[in-house]
Design an enzyme around this catalytic site. Sequence first.
Site, PDB file in Angstrom:
ATOM      1  N   HIS A 108      -0.870  -2.955   6.357  1.00 45.97           N
ATOM      2  CA  HIS A 108       0.310  -2.099   6.241  1.00 45.97           C
ATOM      3  C   HIS A 108       1.509  -2.631   7.017  1.00 45.97           C
ATOM      4  O   HIS A 108       2.503  -1.925   7.184  1.00 45.97           O
ATOM      5  CB  HIS A 108       0.009  -0.663   6.697  1.00 45.97           C
ATOM      6  CG  HIS A 108      -0.916   0.078   5.795  1.00 45.97           C
ATOM      7  ND1 HIS A 108      -0.986   1.472   5.757  1.00 45.97           N
ATOM      8  CD2 HIS A 108      -1.834  -0.340   4.894  1.00 45.97           C
ATOM      9  CE1 HIS A 108      -1.908   1.845   4.883  1.00 45.97           C
ATOM     10  NE2 HIS A 108      -2.432   0.760   4.357  1.00 45.97           N
ATOM     11  N   HIS A 134      -3.650  -4.378   3.190  1.00 43.72           N
ATOM     12  CA  HIS A 134      -4.571  -3.667   4.087  1.00 43.72           C
ATOM     13  C   HIS A 134      -3.987  -3.363   5.455  1.00 43.72           C
ATOM     14  O   HIS A 134      -4.200  -2.273   5.978  1.00 43.72           O
ATOM     15  CB  HIS A 134      -5.901  -4.400   4.265  1.00 43.72           C
ATOM     16  CG  HIS A 134      -6.847  -3.694   5.193  1.00 43.72           C
ATOM     17  ND1 HIS A 134      -7.366  -2.450   4.904  1.00 43.72           N
ATOM     18  CD2 HIS A 134      -7.362  -4.047   6.403  1.00 43.72           C
ATOM     19  CE1 HIS A 134      -8.168  -2.072   5.895  1.00 43.72           C
ATOM     20  NE2 HIS A 134      -8.176  -3.019   6.827  1.00 43.72           N
ATOM     21  N   GLU A 152      -4.695   2.324  -2.997  1.00 43.47           N
ATOM     22  CA  GLU A 152      -5.896   2.869  -2.371  1.00 43.47           C
ATOM     23  C   GLU A 152      -5.611   4.003  -1.380  1.00 43.47           C
ATOM     24  O   GLU A 152      -6.524   4.710  -0.982  1.00 43.47           O
ATOM     25  CB  GLU A 152      -6.685   1.766  -1.670  1.00 43.47           C
ATOM     26  CG  GLU A 152      -6.036   1.222  -0.423  1.00 43.47           C
ATOM     27  CD  GLU A 152      -7.075   0.857   0.630  1.00 43.47           C
ATOM     28  OE1 GLU A 152      -8.266   0.813   0.313  1.00 43.47           O
ATOM     29  OE2 GLU A 152      -6.671   0.641   1.783  1.00 43.47           O
ATOM     30  N   ASN A 153      -4.342   4.161  -0.986  1.00 45.74           N
ATOM     31  CA  ASN A 153      -3.970   5.252  -0.076  1.00 45.74           C
ATOM     32  C   ASN A 153      -3.017   6.246  -0.736  1.00 45.74           C
ATOM     33  O   ASN A 153      -2.380   7.047  -0.044  1.00 45.74           O
ATOM     34  CB  ASN A 153      -3.294   4.695   1.179  1.00 45.74           C
ATOM     35  CG  ASN A 153      -4.169   3.754   1.965  1.00 45.74           C
ATOM     36  OD1 ASN A 153      -3.790   2.620   2.220  1.00 45.74           O
ATOM     37  ND2 ASN A 153      -5.354   4.204   2.347  1.00 45.74           N
ATOM     38  N   ASN A 171     -10.589  -0.986   0.596  1.00 47.69           N
ATOM     39  CA  ASN A 171     -11.757  -0.386   1.238  1.00 47.69           C
ATOM     40  C   ASN A 171     -11.819   1.128   1.056  1.00 47.69           C
ATOM     41  O   ASN A 171     -12.870   1.738   1.259  1.00 47.69           O
ATOM     42  CB  ASN A 171     -11.807  -0.734   2.730  1.00 47.69           C
ATOM     43  CG  ASN A 171     -10.552  -0.323   3.470  1.00 47.69           C
ATOM     44  OD1 ASN A 171      -9.450  -0.754   3.129  1.00 47.69           O
ATOM     45  ND2 ASN A 171     -10.699   0.486   4.494  1.00 47.69           N
ATOM     46  N   HIS A 172     -10.697   1.751   0.671  1.00 44.58           N
ATOM     47  CA  HIS A 172     -10.690   3.194   0.397  1.00 44.58           C
ATOM     48  C   HIS A 172     -10.783   3.491  -1.097  1.00 44.58           C
ATOM     49  O   HIS A 172     -10.401   4.576  -1.538  1.00 44.58           O
ATOM     50  CB  HIS A 172      -9.429   3.848   0.973  1.00 44.58           C
ATOM     51  CG  HIS A 172      -9.342   3.798   2.461  1.00 44.58           C
ATOM     52  ND1 HIS A 172     -10.340   4.287   3.270  1.00 44.58           N
ATOM     53  CD2 HIS A 172      -8.380   3.301   3.284  1.00 44.58           C
ATOM     54  CE1 HIS A 172      -9.996   4.110   4.541  1.00 44.58           C
ATOM     55  NE2 HIS A 172      -8.817   3.509   4.567  1.00 44.58           N
ATOM     56  N   ASP A 183       0.802  -1.226   0.000  1.00 47.26           N
ATOM     57  CA  ASP A 183       0.000   0.000   0.000  1.00 47.26           C
ATOM     58  C   ASP A 183       0.838   1.280   0.000  1.00 47.26           C
ATOM     59  O   ASP A 183       1.560   1.548   0.962  1.00 47.26           O
ATOM     60  CB  ASP A 183      -0.906   0.039   1.233  1.00 47.26           C
ATOM     61  CG  ASP A 183      -1.828  -1.165   1.321  1.00 47.26           C
ATOM     62  OD1 ASP A 183      -1.353  -2.284   1.084  1.00 47.26           O
ATOM     63  OD2 ASP A 183      -3.006  -0.984   1.674  1.00 47.26           O
ATOM     64  N   HIS A 199      -7.338  -7.867  -0.225  1.00 45.25           N
ATOM     65  CA  HIS A 199      -7.273  -6.753   0.703  1.00 45.25           C
ATOM     66  C   HIS A 199      -8.156  -7.077   1.910  1.00 45.25           C
ATOM     67  O   HIS A 199      -9.379  -6.939   1.857  1.00 45.25           O
ATOM     68  CB  HIS A 199      -7.771  -5.481  -0.012  1.00 45.25           C
ATOM     69  CG  HIS A 199      -7.398  -4.212   0.672  1.00 45.25           C
ATOM     70  ND1 HIS A 199      -6.163  -3.625   0.517  1.00 45.25           N
ATOM     71  CD2 HIS A 199      -8.092  -3.403   1.513  1.00 45.25           C
ATOM     72  CE1 HIS A 199      -6.124  -2.500   1.216  1.00 45.25           C
ATOM     73  NE2 HIS A 199      -7.276  -2.359   1.839  1.00 45.25           N
TER      74      HIS A 199
END
Length: 261
Positions: free
Chosen positions: A178, A176, A39-40, A67-68, A8, A151
């Site tokens: 991290h 997810h 996603e981040n 999820n983001h 991520d 994820h």
Amino acid sequence: MRILFIGDIVGKPGRKMIERHLPRLQMEYEIDFTVANGENAAGGFGMNRATFRSLHEMGIDSFTMGNHTWGNRELEQFIDTEKRIIRPGNLSAKPLPGAWYQFYRVKEQELLVVNLIGRIFMQSAECPFTALDNLLQGEGKRTPCIFLDFHAEATSEKMALGWYADGRISALAGTHTHIQTNDARILPQGSGYITDTGMTGPRDSVLGVDKDIIIDKLISQRPRRFEPAEGDVQFNGVIFDIAENGRCRSVQTLNFWESEV
């Protein structure tokens, strides 16, 4: 084919780490295809067009999400036409913008990149096991080379899907949490596996976020605006060497850090 999967990417610190090290890593490890969880990537939540273009120009071939996915609404404006961004396929039973798998041409072979999301300790989602089954029984038959970003929060759910998919996919890389796990391996039927790839972003942090913000939030139980941390920055990734028959030949983790870049 040698696939580099990058954990991520968190905000500007993570993007700068990619810019600084990705070309060297691709050359040193003879990487054929690079996938990253994005996603981040834009300010810590979601992805926008400028961030996507910048990271793609740095050498990332495909982006998975989580999820983001909808953390930055700008993504909805171009995810349908940008085939290098893949969102989790089981987010909802309702049709959503974007694709959850894509085929890419790599070294005269087709590589199928897939993105799914877990359900334990996560937002409501459809069954990832069923989603994977449906894909493998359909378009997944086109190629033996299949890479999955799962994820998910729970290590048990990631491991269960890894065992369930063993021998039917080339590799499963968890994302997810991290935090890179120390369990990279090749499962008995030939699928590469790691529970979590980790994170590329601020090292002196809580999952990439300023640690003082998270500590205060946990103690006070009040909402706080998350901001990427400053200081040392890390690079987490995994290299999967995939044979022509789709079996994984080796799994190698990457984990290094440096002073603020």
